[in-house]
Design an enzyme around this catalytic site. Structure first.
Site, PDB file in Angstrom:
ATOM      1  CG  ASN A   1      21.283  11.913  51.495  1.00  0.00           C
ATOM      2  OD1 ASN A   1      21.760  13.017  51.209  1.00  0.00           O
ATOM      3  ND2 ASN A   1      21.002  10.996  50.567  1.00  0.00           N
TER       4      ASN A   1
ATOM      5  CG  HIS B   1     -20.522  40.915  68.472  1.00  0.00           C
ATOM      6  ND1 HIS B   1     -20.704  40.169  67.332  1.00  0.00           N
ATOM      7  CD2 HIS B   1     -21.154  40.241  69.454  1.00  0.00           C
ATOM      8  CE1 HIS B   1     -21.433  39.102  67.601  1.00  0.00           C
ATOM      9  NE2 HIS B   1     -21.720  39.113  68.893  1.00  0.00           N
TER      10      HIS B   1
ATOM     11  CB  SER C   1       5.022  60.582  64.797  1.00  0.00           C
ATOM     12  OG  SER C   1       4.929  61.392  63.641  1.00  0.00           O
TER      13      SER C   1
ATOM     14  CE  LYS D   1       0.781  58.844  65.220  1.00  0.00           C
ATOM     15  NZ  LYS D   1      -0.329  57.954  64.949  1.00  0.00           N
TER      16      LYS D   1
ATOM     17  CD  GLU E   1       1.528  49.862  65.033  1.00  0.00           C
ATOM     18  OE1 GLU E   1       0.678  50.396  64.325  1.00  0.00           O
ATOM     19  OE2 GLU E   1       2.544  50.475  65.422  1.00  0.00           O
TER      20      GLU E   1
ATOM     21  CD  GLN F   1      21.385  22.912  49.755  1.00  0.00           C
ATOM     22  OE1 GLN F   1      22.112  21.929  49.815  1.00  0.00           O
ATOM     23  NE2 GLN F   1      21.600  23.891  48.896  1.00  0.00           N
TER      24      GLN F   1
HETATM   25  N1  ARG Z   1      23.186  20.513  51.993  1.00  0.00           N
HETATM   26  C1  ARG Z   1      22.365  19.363  51.894  1.00  0.00           C
HETATM   27  C2  ARG Z   1      20.981  19.628  52.509  1.00  0.00           C
HETATM   28  O1  ARG Z   1      20.837  20.630  53.157  1.00  0.00           O
HETATM   29  C3  ARG Z   1      22.996  18.223  52.618  1.00  0.00           C
HETATM   30  C4  ARG Z   1      22.649  16.874  52.065  1.00  0.00           C
HETATM   31  C5  ARG Z   1      23.154  16.737  50.701  1.00  0.00           C
HETATM   32  N2  ARG Z   1      23.014  15.419  50.217  1.00  0.00           N
HETATM   33  C6  ARG Z   1      23.165  15.152  48.921  1.00  0.00           C
HETATM   34  N3  ARG Z   1      23.035  13.926  48.573  1.00  0.00           N
HETATM   35  N4  ARG Z   1      23.364  16.074  48.040  1.00  0.00           N
HETATM   36  O2  ARG Z   1      20.054  18.908  52.364  1.00  0.00           O
END
Ligand code: ARG
Length: 470
Positions: A116, A162, A283, A289, A296, A328
């Site tokens: 995490n 405008h 084109s 063209k 674009e 994720q």
């Molecule tokens: N692949 C996960 C993400 O992108 C990584 C973290 C995952 N953590 C967990 N507790 N499952 O967030």
């Protein structure tokens, strides 16, 4: 069921049944997060050094980990690394490979951290690098615009409101309007960077860790300017990415408006610029063209970037603290924003030197639209006429001009005096396009002299962005 089927997974201990094959494929992110491998490895090396620094790893273990990770980076770069969906994401793929290579020491790397805080750190390291690359591309585009502005500082074109001819402006002044928009985009990136460059590592899963970690050490190793203060916030916050994509959306909005002007200006009806053959396509059916595909497509891609902003905002809105797997889903919108923005900026920067300016056509368009009418009204005011009366007088003169096909500057003194007796020979100084331009001679005005001064200031201001210095 034995856990034999799950043995490749670092979290297999608690499970008795293997992951459903489709669940495995559905939840894996390695297909797109492997692009974070360099940042993941840099984060791991810094983490290992910190663990050794506080005595959790021996120097020998730390050295083996660092060497192993460096070898893995080379394997990935050589295309030899076997990415596994079963190992879910970039983090577990690299960690598993490390243990393959160096044995049990590899299993010690994850001490005191979690995926995490690891993933939050990786994205910040990645985005930090990408923002600098983007800032450099924006600057290249700005330098191209400044060059064009310098060459065309005295080139007359009609200015519009405008989309109707309003007053003459210089083409250089018009280019500088784009430089200003991009200057604010640079400033937004610079400001966003401050909040990106904050280190989540050490937050671990959500609450911090029981190990005596030294977060200042890790932050110094990774070049972070600050450390995330709250572990719950550190692992779950993605507003830095939202903020970045909001800045990217604003920049795309600017490029889209710019595109719109280039598309109009390169049409046969305006015919103000030539976009250069290498930036247009033909084109298959209409031989005459030359289509402005690049602007674009940039205009078209703007919608997709706005979509990513909505995706990220919506992704976050219902999440309780702290980390949730929803997060994720932050990566693909972010990566796609970066890829497309870089592409658009590169094309625009490359296109600037190719733009051919059709000075005669722009001058003719300015002349045709009675663009010096306001100058005549201002002249009358200087001769003592009240502005509203002056407006009326000039309106009548324009009506006469429309009827006989003459611009104000093409009427002789007697013709002009039909509308007001205060008009004298000196009126012709203000009725010419050059006279009109030169008269707007203050900061922010369109006079060629001011354009040159503004270019010098813009160059100076650009050199002051931190992102462009390091
Ligand atoms: N692949 C996960 C993400 O992108 C990584 C973290 C995952 N953590 C967990 N507790 N499952 O967030």
């Amino acid at each position: 069921m034995s856990d034999a089927d799950n043995t490749d997974k670092p979290w297999a201990g608690r499970f008795t049944e293997p992951t459903d094959a489709f669940v495995e494929a559905f939840t894996a992110s390695v297909g797109f997060d492997k692009r974070l491998y360099r940042h993941d490895i840099a984060g791991s090396i810094a983490h290992a050094k910190m663990l050794a620094h506080v005595g959790i790893l021996t120097e020998k273990e730390c050295a083996a980990i660092i060497e192993g990770l460096q070898e893995i980076a080379l394997e990935i770069e050589r295309g030899e690394f076997a990415w596994s969906t079963a190992l879910e994401d970039v983090h577990m793929n690299i960690e598993a490979r490390l243990t393959d290579r160096i044995g049990v020491t590899g299993k010690k790397l994850h001490t005191g951290r979690s995926r995490n805080d690891q993933v939050a750190t990786d994205i910040r390291l990645y985005l930090r690098e990408q923002i600098k690359l983007l800032a450099a591309e924006v600057e290249r585009l700005q330098q191209g615009l400044l060059q064009l502005a310098e060459e065309e500082a005295g080139t007359v074109m009609p200015g519009f409101t405008h989309l109707q001819t309003a007053q003459p402006v210089t083409f250089g002044h018009h280019m500088l309007a784009w430089v200003e928009m991009l200057m604010r985009d640079q400033a937004r990136f610079e400001d966003c960077y401050k909040r990106v460059n904050v280190m989540p590592l050490g937050a671990a899963a959500l609450a911090g860790t029981t190990y005596p970690i030294d977060r200042e050490f890790t932050a110094r190793e990774l070049g972070f300017d600050a450390i995330a203060e709250n572990s719950l916030d550190a692992v779950s916050d993605r507003d830095f990415a939202i903020e970045f994509v909001a800045a990217a959306s604003t920049l795309m909005m600017h490029l889209s408006r710019f595109s719109e002007e280039l598309i109009l200006w390169s049409s046969a009806q305006f015919d103000f610029v030539d976009l250069g053959d290498s930036f247009c396509t033909g084109s298959s059916i209409m031989p005459q063209k030359k289509n402005p595909d690049v602007p674009e497509l940039v205009r078209g891609k703007t919608g997709r970037i706005y979509g990513h902003l909505m995706a990220l905002l919506t992704l976050m809105k219902g999440q309780p603290l702290a980390y949730n797997k929803d997060n994720q889903e932050d990566k693909e919108p972010l990566f796609d924003t970066l890829d497309n923005l870089k592409g658009c900026l590169r094309l625009f920067a490359d296109m600037m030197p190719q733009i051919g300016v059709k000075r005669d056509n722009m001058r003719e368009a300015a002349r045709r639209g009675f663009s010096t009418a306001t100058d005549l009204a201002d002249y009358l005011v200087r001769k003592g006429v009240a502005f509203r009366d002056a407006h009326e007088v000039v309106g009548k003169a324009v009506r006469y001009g429309v009827e006989c096909g003459k611009d104000l500057s093409e009427m002789d003194l007697a013709e002009l005096q039909q509308f007001s007796q205060v008009i004298e020979q000196d009126v012709f100084d203000v009725l010419t396009l050059e006279g009109s331009l030169a008269a707007r001679n203050h900061i922010g005005g369109t006079a060629p002299q001011q354009v040159h001064a503004a270019i010098a200031r813009a160059r100076q201001r650009l050199s002051q962005f931190r992102l462009l210095q390091e």
